[in-house]
Design a protein around this motif. Structure first.
Motif, mmCIF file in Angstrom:
data_model
loop_
_atom_site.group_PDB
_atom_site.id
_atom_site.type_symbol
_atom_site.label_atom_id
_atom_site.label_comp_id
_atom_site.label_asym_id
_atom_site.label_seq_id
_atom_site.Cartn_x
_atom_site.Cartn_y
_atom_site.Cartn_z
ATOM 1 N N UNK A 7 0.840 -1.284 -0.048
ATOM 2 C CA UNK A 7 -0.241 0.058 0.119
ATOM 3 C C UNK A 7 0.874 1.322 0.051
ATOM 4 N N UNK A 8 1.854 1.110 0.721
ATOM 5 C CA UNK A 8 2.697 2.225 0.916
ATOM 6 C C UNK A 8 3.880 2.597 -0.513
ATOM 7 N N UNK A 9 4.060 1.603 -0.890
ATOM 8 C CA UNK A 9 4.576 1.507 -2.127
ATOM 9 C C UNK A 9 3.809 2.228 -3.320
ATOM 10 N N UNK A 10 2.459 1.925 -3.429
ATOM 11 C CA UNK A 10 1.580 2.542 -4.323
ATOM 12 C C UNK A 10 1.433 3.994 -4.160
ATOM 13 N N UNK A 11 1.037 4.533 -2.700
ATOM 14 C CA UNK A 11 1.062 5.865 -2.470
ATOM 15 C C UNK A 11 2.303 6.713 -2.674
ATOM 16 N N UNK A 42 -6.761 -3.782 -6.143
ATOM 17 C CA UNK A 42 -7.038 -4.392 -4.693
ATOM 18 C C UNK A 42 -7.251 -3.276 -3.622
ATOM 19 N N UNK A 43 -6.435 -2.493 -3.625
ATOM 20 C CA UNK A 43 -6.029 -1.454 -2.612
ATOM 21 C C UNK A 43 -6.808 -0.345 -2.936
ATOM 22 N N UNK A 44 -7.040 0.171 -4.149
ATOM 23 C CA UNK A 44 -7.497 1.581 -4.383
ATOM 24 C C UNK A 44 -8.718 1.201 -5.581
ATOM 25 N N UNK A 45 -10.000 1.109 -5.516
ATOM 26 C CA UNK A 45 -10.750 0.854 -6.399
ATOM 27 C C UNK A 45 -10.922 1.529 -7.858
ATOM 28 N N UNK A 46 -10.452 2.956 -7.501
ATOM 29 C CA UNK A 46 -10.606 3.836 -8.675
ATOM 30 C C UNK A 46 -9.716 5.083 -8.320
ATOM 31 N N UNK A 47 -9.450 5.815 -9.222
ATOM 32 C CA UNK A 47 -8.501 6.911 -9.479
ATOM 33 C C UNK A 47 -8.652 7.922 -8.126
ATOM 34 N N UNK A 48 -9.914 8.194 -8.032
ATOM 35 C CA UNK A 48 -10.246 9.195 -6.751
ATOM 36 C C UNK A 48 -9.936 8.483 -5.553
ATOM 37 N N UNK A 49 -10.202 7.220 -5.246
ATOM 38 C CA UNK A 49 -9.725 6.669 -4.031
ATOM 39 C C UNK A 49 -8.234 6.658 -3.773
ATOM 40 N N UNK A 50 -7.568 6.371 -4.925
ATOM 41 C CA UNK A 50 -6.110 6.481 -4.782
ATOM 42 C C UNK A 50 -5.602 8.024 -4.652
ATOM 43 N N UNK A 105 -7.967 20.785 -2.291
ATOM 44 C CA UNK A 105 -9.241 21.231 -2.122
ATOM 45 C C UNK A 105 -10.283 20.000 -2.778
ATOM 46 N N UNK A 106 -10.060 19.773 -4.037
ATOM 47 C CA UNK A 106 -10.535 18.545 -4.385
ATOM 48 C C UNK A 106 -10.956 17.397 -3.801
ATOM 49 N N UNK A 107 -9.706 17.150 -2.870
ATOM 50 C CA UNK A 107 -10.042 15.693 -2.246
ATOM 51 C C UNK A 107 -10.189 16.084 -0.633
#
Length: 161
Positions: A7-11, A42-50, A105-107
């Protein structure tokens, strides 16, 4: 433990890739993280979540960098040097968050009421000690410091104060 590292590597990859290219795709981020697209999803279902998670994670990493710089300790010039060095280690996160004024602001990050700014406090302390020019506002010094084009220029500016 592996799940947390993945998860941290993805972030980390998201902040880095999006800092360089705001329009980067999820497959590009997955590749930079060294994971497949299905793992990323599996960790982030879509771009917004990521992006939402990357914003939150980046803010926490920057806050931790400031804490570790211990800018309330020691001589102001050395404290500023530690702060600049700490910010270099989270540079992609700073670019990711602050190169586009709409990201936070968008998030869901409220930017209308800025909280305490330890950098301004440090500059004011340096001005009181006669280390930084008191004819300039702390906000102006901070703005100029972060507007310098590269990390080496920031450290040279600190040395020049």
């Amino acid at each position: 433990m592996t799940r947390s590292r993945t998860r941290q590597a993805i972030l980390d990859a998201a902040a880095s890739v999006l800092a360089a290219n705001r329009a980067a795709t999820l497959p590009e981020i997955a590749e930079a993280a060294g994971v497949g697209r299905t793992t990323l999803h599996r960790y982030f279902p879509d771009r917004d979540a990521l992006i939402n998670a990357a914003v939150t994670n980046s803010l926490a990493a920057i806050e931790q960098a400031v804490i570790e710089a211990r800018i309330g300790e020691g001589a102001p010039l050395e404290a500023l040097r530690r702060l600049v060095t700490a910010y270099l280690h989270v540079g992609d996160r700073l670019v990711f968050l602050f190169s586009d004024p709409h990201v936070m602001r968008g998030y869901g990050v409220d930017t209308s009421e800025p909280g305490p700014d330890p950098t301004l406090d440090l500059i004011a302390r340096g001005q009181a000690d006669g280390v930084f020019d008191s004819a300039l506002s702390p906000q102006w010094i901070r703005h100029v410091l972060w507007a310098l084009p590269d990390p080496d220029a920031r450290l040279r500016a600190v040395d020049g104060w």
